[in-house]
Scaffold this active site. Structure first.
Site, PDB file in Angstrom:
ATOM      1  N   LYS A 193      -5.970  86.467  28.513  1.00 46.42           N
ATOM      2  CA  LYS A 193      -5.014  85.657  27.733  1.00 46.42           C
ATOM      3  C   LYS A 193      -5.427  85.577  26.261  1.00 46.42           C
ATOM      4  O   LYS A 193      -4.578  85.465  25.371  1.00 46.42           O
ATOM      5  CB  LYS A 193      -4.870  84.264  28.347  1.00 46.42           C
ATOM      6  CG  LYS A 193      -6.147  83.429  28.379  1.00 46.42           C
ATOM      7  CD  LYS A 193      -6.276  82.492  27.201  1.00 46.42           C
ATOM      8  CE  LYS A 193      -7.577  81.714  27.253  1.00 46.42           C
ATOM      9  NZ  LYS A 193      -7.715  80.784  26.101  1.00 46.42           N
ATOM     10  N   THR A 250      -2.252  79.065  25.091  1.00 54.00           N
ATOM     11  CA  THR A 250      -2.957  79.776  24.026  1.00 54.00           C
ATOM     12  C   THR A 250      -1.998  80.540  23.124  1.00 54.00           C
ATOM     13  O   THR A 250      -2.215  80.629  21.907  1.00 54.00           O
ATOM     14  CB  THR A 250      -3.993  80.739  24.637  1.00 54.00           C
ATOM     15  OG1 THR A 250      -4.828  80.018  25.543  1.00 54.00           O
ATOM     16  CG2 THR A 250      -4.861  81.367  23.576  1.00 54.00           C
TER      17      THR A 250
END
Length: 335
Positions: A193, A250
């Site tokens: 990620k 994120t």
């Protein structure tokens, strides 16, 4: 009882996330030792109850005691290991001789080791072979967690009784651990990620629009899932807090070090300029080459991560990388 909390916790690594976890453990009632590499960071935490270098402006629980000697941290009943991923091996090798046999160590760094292509559990198994390992990962910005804002995380551990004790030690109404036995899936989500977040940041910096960012998140999740499944992870782990949840957080905010770095790149700044202004590590930059190499090792197609790695290595311009991604053949979504 199997779910009795540990009485003492050591957090190894006084960056923003390590400091936030120390705050969580102290709020939950544990005796907390926070190991800092920099003496000035330890002094500020002890004297002013603030980590002015990595988490400025937040008052820390005065019960947190900062130290610079790893042996002092090793004596705690529970260890949370939070150095940057590329330094995990060196820190655990120093810590291991002072650990009690079977000491529980929770790995809280997100990344893949460059060179070896090892996940943090593999690194820890070699560097501290007598430790009992768990992985903690999920959506949460350090400053929000330290302030007590609510989030939930994945706690992956092969021993359910140990997982219950860890959760009883660091769990709060605002910091909710959910159990899993899938350590690989928990790690893959956290590592990939960060790379995808750099790509989302570039899209922000280039002002490509919200649709482009949504597409990057979705196709980035497909890349994350392909790699995770190829390495033996469970699909439900990857679609949970430590995979999809962490990816969305994120990629959706400039609070993320990785997204903000990508945005600065998209605006035309160089990687060297951006890194020179920062003390905190953007793990996506450090892990991108290892993630791409790991994908190639397992025969997994990860074009977004490959584009990020090439941009960071300055082998391709941002505009050329975008053009190449947009020129890929049309295909079925599940392919």
């Amino acid at each position: 009882m199997s779910d009795a909390p540990f009485r003492s916790v050591a957090v190894v690594g006084a960056g923003a996330w390590g400091t936030a976890l120390a705050q969580v453990a102290a709020t939950a009632g544990s005796q907390v030792t926070l190991w800092a590499l920099e003496p000035e960071t330890a002094a500020a935490i002890n004297d002013k109850h603030e980590n002015s270098a990595f988490l400025p402006g937040l008052s820390l629980n005065p019960a947190i005691r900062a130290v610079t000697d790893l042996k002092e941290a090793a004596s705690a009943e529970l260890i949370l290991a939070v150095p940057p991923a590329q330094h995990m091996r060196a820190v655990l090798e120093q810590l291991a001789p002072a650990l009690a046999p079977g000491a529980p160590v929770v790995l809280c760094a997100k990344g893949v080791e460059r060179g070896s292509l090892a996940l943090m559990t593999d690194v820890a198994a070699e560097a501290a072979p007598n430790a009992r390992l768990s992985v903690l990962s999920g959506p949460g910005f350090a400053k929000d967690v330290a302030r007590g804002l609510p989030t939930a995380v994945t706690l992956a551990c092969a021993d359910h009784d140990l997982a219950q004790r860890i959760a009883a030690t660091i769990g709060l109404p605002t910091f909710r651990p959910y159990f899993s036995d899938d350590l690989i899936g928990c790690e893959i989500g956290g590592a990939v990620k960060n790379v995808v977040a750099v790509a989302c940041g570039v899209a922000l910096g280039r002002e490509l629009g919200d649709g482009a960012r949504a597409a990057l998140i979705t196709r980035g999740f497909a890349e994350l899932t392909r790699l995770g499944l190829a390495m033996g992870a469970k699909a439900e782990t990857l679609s949970g807090l430590c995979g999809l949840g962490d990816l969305v957080l994120t990629c959706a905010s400039l609070t993320s070090r990785n997204t903000s770095l990508g945005a600065a790149l998209g605006q035309g700044r160089t990687l060297a300029e951006i890194k020179a202004e920062r003390r905190s590590v953007a793990e996506g930059v450090e892990s991108a080459p290892a993630v791409v190499a790991l994908a190639r090792k397992h025969g997994v197609d990860m074009p977004i991560c490959e584009a990020v790695e090439a941009i960071l290595a300055e082998r391709i311009s941002i505009d050329a990388a975008i053009e190449a991604l947009l020129a890929r053949p049309f295909r079925a979504e599940g392919a």
